[in-house]
Write a protein that holds these residues in place. Structure first.
Motif, short mmCIF file in Angstrom:
data_model
loop_
_atom_site.label_atom_id
_atom_site.label_comp_id
_atom_site.label_asym_id
_atom_site.label_seq_id
_atom_site.Cartn_x
_atom_site.Cartn_y
_atom_site.Cartn_z
N ALA A 158 0.83 -1.21 0.00
CA ALA A 158 0.00 0.00 0.00
C ALA A 158 0.86 1.25 0.00
O ALA A 158 0.55 2.24 -0.68
CB ALA A 158 -0.94 0.00 1.20
N TRP A 159 1.96 1.23 0.75
CA TRP A 159 2.85 2.39 0.79
C TRP A 159 3.51 2.61 -0.57
O TRP A 159 3.61 3.74 -1.05
CB TRP A 159 3.90 2.21 1.89
N GLN A 160 3.93 1.54 -1.22
CA GLN A 160 4.53 1.66 -2.55
C GLN A 160 3.52 2.21 -3.56
O GLN A 160 3.88 3.03 -4.42
CB GLN A 160 5.09 0.31 -3.01
N ALA A 161 2.28 1.77 -3.48
CA ALA A 161 1.24 2.27 -4.38
C ALA A 161 1.00 3.76 -4.15
O ALA A 161 0.82 4.52 -5.10
CB ALA A 161 -0.05 1.48 -4.18
N PHE A 162 1.01 4.18 -2.90
CA PHE A 162 0.85 5.60 -2.58
C PHE A 162 2.00 6.41 -3.16
O PHE A 162 1.77 7.45 -3.80
CB PHE A 162 0.77 5.80 -1.06
N LEU A 163 3.23 5.95 -2.97
CA LEU A 163 4.39 6.69 -3.50
C LEU A 163 4.33 6.79 -5.02
O LEU A 163 4.66 7.84 -5.60
CB LEU A 163 5.69 6.01 -3.06
N LEU A 164 3.90 5.72 -5.67
CA LEU A 164 3.77 5.75 -7.12
C LEU A 164 2.71 6.77 -7.55
O LEU A 164 2.92 7.53 -8.51
CB LEU A 164 3.41 4.36 -7.65
N GLY A 165 1.61 6.83 -6.82
CA GLY A 165 0.58 7.83 -7.10
C GLY A 165 1.09 9.25 -6.95
O GLY A 165 0.77 10.13 -7.75
N VAL A 166 1.92 9.48 -5.94
CA VAL A 166 2.52 10.80 -5.75
C VAL A 166 3.42 11.15 -6.93
O VAL A 166 3.34 12.24 -7.50
CB VAL A 166 3.31 10.87 -4.43
N LYS A 167 4.27 10.21 -7.32
CA LYS A 167 5.19 10.45 -8.44
C LYS A 167 4.43 10.72 -9.73
O LYS A 167 4.88 11.50 -10.57
CB LYS A 167 6.13 9.26 -8.61
N ARG A 168 3.29 10.08 -9.90
CA ARG A 168 2.48 10.27 -11.11
C ARG A 168 1.55 11.48 -11.00
O ARG A 168 0.75 11.72 -11.88
CB ARG A 168 1.64 9.02 -11.38
N GLN A 169 1.63 12.18 -9.90
CA GLN A 169 0.83 13.39 -9.62
C GLN A 169 -0.67 13.09 -9.63
O GLN A 169 -1.48 13.92 -10.01
CB GLN A 169 1.17 14.50 -10.61
N GLU A 170 -1.04 11.89 -9.20
CA GLU A 170 -2.45 11.50 -9.17
C GLU A 170 -3.24 12.24 -8.11
O GLU A 170 -4.48 12.27 -8.17
CB GLU A 170 -2.55 9.99 -8.93
N PHE A 171 -2.58 12.85 -7.14
CA PHE A 171 -3.28 13.51 -6.05
C PHE A 171 -3.26 15.03 -6.17
O PHE A 171 -3.76 15.73 -5.31
CB PHE A 171 -2.67 13.09 -4.71
N ASP A 172 -2.66 15.55 -7.25
CA ASP A 172 -2.61 16.99 -7.44
C ASP A 172 -3.98 17.52 -7.82
O ASP A 172 -4.72 16.88 -8.56
CB ASP A 172 -1.60 17.35 -8.54
N CYS A 173 -4.30 18.67 -7.32
CA CYS A 173 -5.60 19.29 -7.64
C CYS A 173 -5.47 20.21 -8.82
O CYS A 173 -4.50 20.76 -9.12
CB CYS A 173 -6.10 20.08 -6.44
#
Length: 66
Positions: A51-66
């Motif tokens: 789960a932590w690795q998936a979160f970090l990948l999402g951050v790198k892919r800017q999936e959480f940017d507004c």
């Protein structure tokens, strides 16, 4: 059962002297624990390694940017 925190909670060096940050520590199962720096005695969230690795990948892919 919540995995035991085995590391010291640390916050990013980008945080400076602010206390509006999250702190992260290692857990016994190779996951991570996350807590609010303003409430160090309060609860923390735990994440499995995957789960932590998936979160970090999402951050790198800017999936959480507004």
């Amino acid at each position: 059962m919540t995995p035991e925190v085995i590391g010291t909670f640390v916050k990013s060096s980008y945080s400076g002297q602010n206390n509006n940050c999250v702190e992260i520590a290692d857990t016994v199962n190779n996951g991570r624990a996350v807590r609010d720096s303003k409430d160090q005695r309060g609860p923390h969230l735990t994440f499995t390694y995957g789960a932590w690795q998936a979160f970090l990948l999402g951050v790198k892919r800017q999936e959480f940017d507004c």
